[in-house]
Design a protein around this motif. Structure first.
Motif, PDB file in Angstrom:
ATOM      1  N   SER A  90       1.072  -1.269  -0.029  1.00 25.18           N
ATOM      2  CA  SER A  90      -0.042  -0.088  -0.143  1.00 25.18           C
ATOM      3  C   SER A  90       0.917   1.424   0.045  1.00 25.18           C
ATOM      4  CB  SER A  90      -0.967  -0.080   1.186  1.00 25.18           C
ATOM      5  OG  SER A  90      -0.164  -0.387   2.276  1.00 25.18           O
ATOM      6  N   ASN A  91       2.013   1.107   0.123  1.00 25.90           N
ATOM      7  CA  ASN A  91       3.253   2.212   0.083  1.00 25.90           C
ATOM      8  C   ASN A  91       4.011   1.949  -1.104  1.00 25.90           C
ATOM      9  OD1 ASN A  91       2.951   1.711   3.248  1.00 25.90           O
ATOM     10  ND2 ASN A  91       2.682   3.769   2.809  1.00 25.90           N
ATOM     11  N   ALA A  92       3.562   1.472  -2.150  1.00 24.88           N
ATOM     12  CA  ALA A  92       4.296   1.087  -3.541  1.00 24.88           C
ATOM     13  C   ALA A  92       5.522   0.340  -3.086  1.00 24.88           C
ATOM     14  CB  ALA A  92       4.542   2.326  -4.283  1.00 24.88           C
ATOM     15  N   PHE A  93       5.354  -0.511  -1.937  1.00 28.79           N
ATOM     16  CA  PHE A  93       6.565  -1.385  -1.819  1.00 28.79           C
ATOM     17  C   PHE A  93       7.801  -0.618  -1.138  1.00 28.79           C
ATOM     18  CE2 PHE A  93       4.046  -4.163  -4.433  1.00 28.79           C
ATOM     19  CZ  PHE A  93       3.946  -5.407  -3.375  1.00 28.79           C
ATOM     20  N   THR A  94       7.362   0.593  -0.816  1.00 35.76           N
ATOM     21  CA  THR A  94       8.512   1.202   0.330  1.00 35.76           C
ATOM     22  C   THR A  94       8.195   0.856   1.674  1.00 35.76           C
ATOM     23  OG1 THR A  94       7.240   3.310   0.448  1.00 35.76           O
ATOM     24  CG2 THR A  94       9.004   3.207  -1.262  1.00 35.76           C
ATOM     25  N   ASP A  95       9.007   1.328   2.541  1.00 38.95           N
ATOM     26  CA  ASP A  95       8.662   1.202   4.019  1.00 38.95           C
ATOM     27  C   ASP A  95       7.363   2.158   4.306  1.00 38.95           C
ATOM     28  OD1 ASP A  95       8.892   0.218   6.358  1.00 38.95           O
ATOM     29  OD2 ASP A  95      10.779   0.808   6.575  1.00 38.95           O
ATOM     30  N   THR A  96       6.550   1.776   5.339  1.00 37.14           N
ATOM     31  CA  THR A  96       5.574   2.511   5.780  1.00 37.14           C
ATOM     32  C   THR A  96       6.151   3.805   6.163  1.00 37.14           C
ATOM     33  OG1 THR A  96       5.733   1.456   7.724  1.00 37.14           O
ATOM     34  CG2 THR A  96       3.728   1.105   6.714  1.00 37.14           C
ATOM     35  N   ASP A  97       5.477   4.905   6.608  1.00 41.65           N
ATOM     36  CA  ASP A  97       5.829   6.065   7.005  1.00 41.65           C
ATOM     37  C   ASP A  97       7.493   6.403   7.545  1.00 41.65           C
ATOM     38  OD1 ASP A  97       5.054   5.229   9.160  1.00 41.65           O
ATOM     39  OD2 ASP A  97       3.569   6.620   9.266  1.00 41.65           O
ATOM     40  N   LYS A  98       8.158   5.470   7.580  1.00 41.37           N
ATOM     41  CA  LYS A  98       9.620   5.505   8.265  1.00 41.37           C
ATOM     42  C   LYS A  98      10.737   6.395   7.667  1.00 41.37           C
ATOM     43  CE  LYS A  98       9.027   1.372  11.224  1.00 41.37           C
ATOM     44  NZ  LYS A  98       8.620   0.061  10.482  1.00 41.37           N
ATOM     45  N   GLN A  99      11.405   6.893   8.261  1.00 40.29           N
ATOM     46  CA  GLN A  99      12.521   7.590   7.618  1.00 40.29           C
ATOM     47  C   GLN A  99      13.603   6.597   7.191  1.00 40.29           C
ATOM     48  OE1 GLN A  99      14.567  10.535   9.871  1.00 40.29           O
ATOM     49  NE2 GLN A  99      15.318  11.596   8.103  1.00 40.29           N
ATOM     50  N   MET A 114      13.119   2.307  -1.073  1.00 42.65           N
ATOM     51  CA  MET A 114      12.712   2.831  -2.426  1.00 42.65           C
ATOM     52  C   MET A 114      11.580   1.974  -2.625  1.00 42.65           C
ATOM     53  SD  MET A 114      16.203   3.553  -4.698  1.00 42.65           S
ATOM     54  CE  MET A 114      15.557   5.040  -5.435  1.00 42.65           C
ATOM     55  N   PRO A 115      10.624   2.559  -3.714  1.00 39.78           N
ATOM     56  CA  PRO A 115       9.668   1.752  -3.991  1.00 39.78           C
ATOM     57  C   PRO A 115       9.859   0.640  -5.075  1.00 39.78           C
ATOM     58  CG  PRO A 115       9.319   3.955  -5.047  1.00 39.78           C
ATOM     59  CD  PRO A 115      10.782   3.878  -3.988  1.00 39.78           C
ATOM     60  N   ILE A 116       8.920  -0.133  -5.243  1.00 42.65           N
ATOM     61  CA  ILE A 116       9.266  -1.466  -6.251  1.00 42.65           C
ATOM     62  C   ILE A 116       8.092  -1.387  -7.194  1.00 42.65           C
ATOM     63  CG2 ILE A 116       9.740  -3.712  -6.671  1.00 42.65           C
ATOM     64  CD1 ILE A 116      10.418  -3.948  -3.903  1.00 42.65           C
ATOM     65  N   PHE A 117       8.171  -0.957  -8.677  1.00 43.44           N
ATOM     66  CA  PHE A 117       7.255  -1.001  -9.706  1.00 43.44           C
ATOM     67  C   PHE A 117       8.047  -0.629 -10.876  1.00 43.44           C
ATOM     68  CE2 PHE A 117       6.646   3.544  -7.778  1.00 43.44           C
ATOM     69  CZ  PHE A 117       7.104   3.958  -8.934  1.00 43.44           C
ATOM     70  N   ASN A 118       7.511  -0.996 -11.957  1.00 44.23           N
ATOM     71  CA  ASN A 118       8.030  -0.808 -13.467  1.00 44.23           C
ATOM     72  C   ASN A 118       9.765  -0.836 -13.273  1.00 44.23           C
ATOM     73  OD1 ASN A 118       5.632  -0.060 -13.589  1.00 44.23           O
ATOM     74  ND2 ASN A 118       5.812   1.896 -14.076  1.00 44.23           N
ATOM     75  N   MET A 119      10.075  -1.861 -12.643  1.00 42.66           N
ATOM     76  CA  MET A 119      11.522  -2.149 -12.488  1.00 42.66           C
ATOM     77  C   MET A 119      12.259  -2.241 -14.075  1.00 42.66           C
ATOM     78  SD  MET A 119      12.918  -2.133  -9.222  1.00 42.66           S
ATOM     79  CE  MET A 119      12.117  -0.865  -8.657  1.00 42.66           C
TER      80      MET A 119
END
Ligand code: HEC
Length: 363
Positions: A90-99, A114-119
């Motif tokens: 639900s966060n485009a495969f990044t961590d939730t709101d963590k720095q 970093m997010p994971i899509f269109n790799m």
């Protein structure tokens, strides 16, 4: 009893004996015909064709193994973290709101995940500094990173090898039940290559299936227009770097976050050792950016408003500052309305279809 029936009965008995007599790991090897099912990756019509690795064709079996590994906590030392723990769909495969991401024993990493899509468009390297050339090289890094999963590859291989389910999955994917790091990385590469994001409002407008509001449309114009002081058209110059259908040129750039004396993380230069790469980071795709905060390699900005303000008035000069930013280093003086419009446009890049796609979910 005719011969045909006798034959069927005797082969069934033989088969039953074969199945009962072999232990679980050998039984898979008895299957003579190893066959995989090719997986055709479909991307929406407004996206360019995916660039897929020729030496790792996508198969349903390879993807199934990759998915199992992605959600496997045995990959971490104490069995508490999987890739799926730091990469939320639900966060485009990044961590939730963590720095910074939290690894085993609550250890904290040093960069924002970093997010994971269109790799399949990332042809210039992975991670913020591009140190992994191929997606498969990237895929095993977190296992041995002491701040992430803190495990050795050797232990992981042994743990997986001792599970019947995994021996079967490896056999189905590669025709051999032996677990190896290479097979693991190929399978994970396959699974991650199936993450497609191309159904945001922006995409629907591109395909003529939806319409922008006036504010979104003004934001789009700002995004895709050069900044020209005194000129008639006002632009915010974003497209230079966040270019192409994936909103990234996938290059390494310095977008003016720090002056030279403030460089804490040398980014690309940490890997290339070239001072000309100091403080350069991979330009992130802006697809799904509304759900991937906090922002930048160190997660320094909590909101997109702060990011826009950075480009509007916060650019800091340094020797490696990108030439495309030079034009706006003295500030863009965007009006409140223009900032709002830019934000409205960025919000059209959220792809609910991808964020909720059942195919990527842990079953
Ligand atoms: C010179 C190239 C360049 C230009 C021009 C540029 N960016 Fe960026 N952008 C980057 C780079 C590089 C990063 C990552 C920097 C880092 O983390 O150190 C980035 C990061 C971002 C992020 C954070 C994304 C994330 O996932 O953390 C957002 C949002 C963003 N830019 C939006 C914009 C907008 C809006 C504009 C126009 C006003 C713009 N950018 C102009 C290169 C650029």
């Amino acid at each position: 009893m005719n011969n045909r029936i006798k034959f069927i009965i005797s082969t069934s008995i033989l088969l039953a004996i074969a199945l009962v007599s072999c232990t679980d790991n050998e039984s898979t090897n008895l299957i003579n015909e190893f066959e995989t099912t090719p997986y055709t990756l479909v991307v929406p019509s407004n996206l360019p064709a995916p660039i897929l690795p020729q030496d790792n064709p996508l198969t349903y079996e390879g993807i199934a193994l990759g998915k199992a590994l992605f959600f496997e906590k045995m990959l971490s030392k104490d069995g508490t973290v999987s890739y799926g723990s730091c990469h939320n769909q639900s966060n485009a495969f990044t961590d939730t709101d963590k720095q910074f991401s939290e690894g085993i024993e609550g250890k904290i990493g040093d960069r924002n995940s970093m997010p994971i899509f269109n790799m399949f468009y990332h042809t210039k390297g992975f991670f913020w500094d591009g140190r992994a050339k191929l997606l498969r090289d990237q895929s095993l890094g977190p296992i041995e990173n002491p701040l992430e999963m803190g495990e050795t590859l050797e232990n992981v291989v042994n743990k997986l090898q001792s599970e019947f389910e995994y021996r079967k999955l490896f056999y189905n994917a590669f025709g051999d039940s032996t677990v190896t790091p290479l097979k693991m990385s190929l399978a994970m590469e396959q699974f991650m290559l199936t993450f497609v994001s191309g159904n945001s409002k922006f995409d629907k407008v591109e395909r003529g299936e939806a319409q922008f509001t006036d504010s979104e449309l003004r934001g789009k114009q700002l995004f895709f227009t050069e900044f020209e002081t005194g000129g008639e058209t006002r632009g915010a110059d974003c497209f230079h770097c966040h270019a192409t259908a994936d909103f990234s040129n996938h290059e390494f750039m310095n977008n003016g976050l720090d002056s030279e004396s403030e460089f804490k993380d040398l980014g690309r230069a940490q890997f290339t050792k070239r001072p000309t790469d100091n403080a350069k980071f991979k330009t992130p795709s802006l697809r799904n950016v509304a759900v991937t905060g906090p922002y930048m390699h160190d997660g320094r900005f909590a909101t997109l408003e702060e990011v826009i303000e950075h480009y509007n008035s916060g650019i800091k000069e340094s020797p490696t500052l990108d030439v495309n930013i030079h034009g706006i280093k003295d500030g863009m003086n965007l009006t409140e309305q223009e900032k709002h419009d830019l934000l409205a446009f960025l919000n059209t890049l959220t792809d609910e279809y991808y964020l909720n796609n059942e195919e990527y979910k842990e079953k």
